[in-house]
Design an enzyme around this catalytic site. Structure first.
Site, mmCIF file in Angstrom:
data_model
loop_
_atom_site.group_PDB
_atom_site.id
_atom_site.type_symbol
_atom_site.label_atom_id
_atom_site.label_comp_id
_atom_site.label_asym_id
_atom_site.label_seq_id
_atom_site.Cartn_x
_atom_site.Cartn_y
_atom_site.Cartn_z
ATOM 1 N N HIS A 109 2.057 -6.014 -1.247
ATOM 2 C CA HIS A 109 0.572 -6.600 -1.091
ATOM 3 C C HIS A 109 0.504 -7.820 -1.941
ATOM 4 O O HIS A 109 -0.616 -8.295 -2.415
ATOM 5 C CB HIS A 109 -0.514 -5.792 -1.095
ATOM 6 C CG HIS A 109 -0.801 -4.870 0.197
ATOM 7 N ND1 HIS A 109 -1.497 -3.740 -0.084
ATOM 8 C CD2 HIS A 109 0.200 -4.852 1.459
ATOM 9 C CE1 HIS A 109 -1.191 -2.923 1.162
ATOM 10 N NE2 HIS A 109 -0.421 -3.907 2.010
ATOM 11 N N ASP A 123 -2.101 -4.379 -8.868
ATOM 12 C CA ASP A 123 -2.254 -4.441 -10.386
ATOM 13 C C ASP A 123 -1.188 -4.559 -11.553
ATOM 14 O O ASP A 123 -1.409 -4.864 -12.552
ATOM 15 C CB ASP A 123 -3.013 -3.123 -10.683
ATOM 16 C CG ASP A 123 -2.254 -1.989 -10.379
ATOM 17 O OD1 ASP A 123 -0.909 -1.760 -10.698
ATOM 18 O OD2 ASP A 123 -2.958 -0.934 -9.786
#
Ligand SMILES: [Zn+2]
Length: 229
Positions: free
Chosen positions: A110, A95
């Site tokens: 990730h 995010d």
């Protein structure tokens, strides 16, 4: 009572629980917003090869949801800790909220929702556009979200960076990660072997809780307030 200021090199190892208080949606569990999408069908290389427009529609939807979220007090406390000690964040989140809060050293295991790459020419770009309008690289090939999808290998350089910073820290703080999948389950062990203090912050015990020296049970924000005093 562990305090960040008693250490020199601190690694914060964060997962989904770090961003819960920002309202970042999770993929699983009650209230998951992904019901209308079969998540695994939209976040894998075969789906992208088959239908990039469809996969981009899904990822632009994700960009919209996450782009509306702000860094929370916990992200800010982690960023502020760098004024006292050396801080590296190793995160499983895509995010970008640690960077938004001002943390400089962030290793994204990730990948990032805000970065795209072109597997045809090797280009990479970062932006916070939601939805992203230009979906093709200058070379003509599709931009691909630079995210580790289902079935993808983790990025070697990110893993190496995480192992190196965790192996050199004297305090590892895991926050909001259930620690059952690779590398979440392995990385804390590297810190333990290196002789670092291990602290887990999570509302509930995790399968890895036993390896930690101490566990703080509560929200990321509340526990970081105590840890960073
Ligand atoms: Zn290209």
């Amino acid at each position: 009572m562990i305090r960040v200021s008693d250490y020199e090199r601190v690694v914060f190892f964060t997962g989904a629980g770090m961003s819960v208080e920002s309202g970042v949606p999770t993929y699983r569990g009650p209230g998951g917003v992904w019901k209308e999408y079969d998540y695994e069908a939209y976040a894998c290389q075969p789906a992208f090869d088959r239908d990039p427009t469809n996969v981009w529609e899904f990822h632009n939807y994700r960009r919209g949801l996450v782009g509306a979220c702000a860094a929370n007090r916990g992200h800010q406390l982690v960023a502020a800790a760098a004024e006292q000690v050396s801080v590296t964040v190793v995160t499983q989140n895509i995010d970008g909220l640690h960077q938004l809060a001002g943390t400089q050293e962030v290793i994204e295991l990730h990948g990032s929702l805000w970065r795209v790459r072109c597997d045809a020419c090797g280009a990479r770009e970062e932006d916070r556009e939601a939805p992203k309008a230009v979906l093709r690289c200058a070379c003509g090939a599709w931009w691909r979200p630079d995210i580790v999808w289902f079935g993808d290998a983790l990025d070697d350089a990110s893993i190496a960076g995480a192992v190196s910073s965790i192996g050199a820290c004297d305090l590892l703080v895991s926050i909001g990660t259930s620690a059952v999948v690779y590398p979440a389950a392995q990385l804390p062990l590297i810190a333990r072997e290196a002789g670092a203090k291990l602290l887990e912050i999570n509302p509930e015990p995790t399968p890895m809780s036993a390896i930690y020296d101490e566990c703080m049970r509560g929200t990321a924000t509340e526990m970081l307030e105590a840890l960073c005093r």
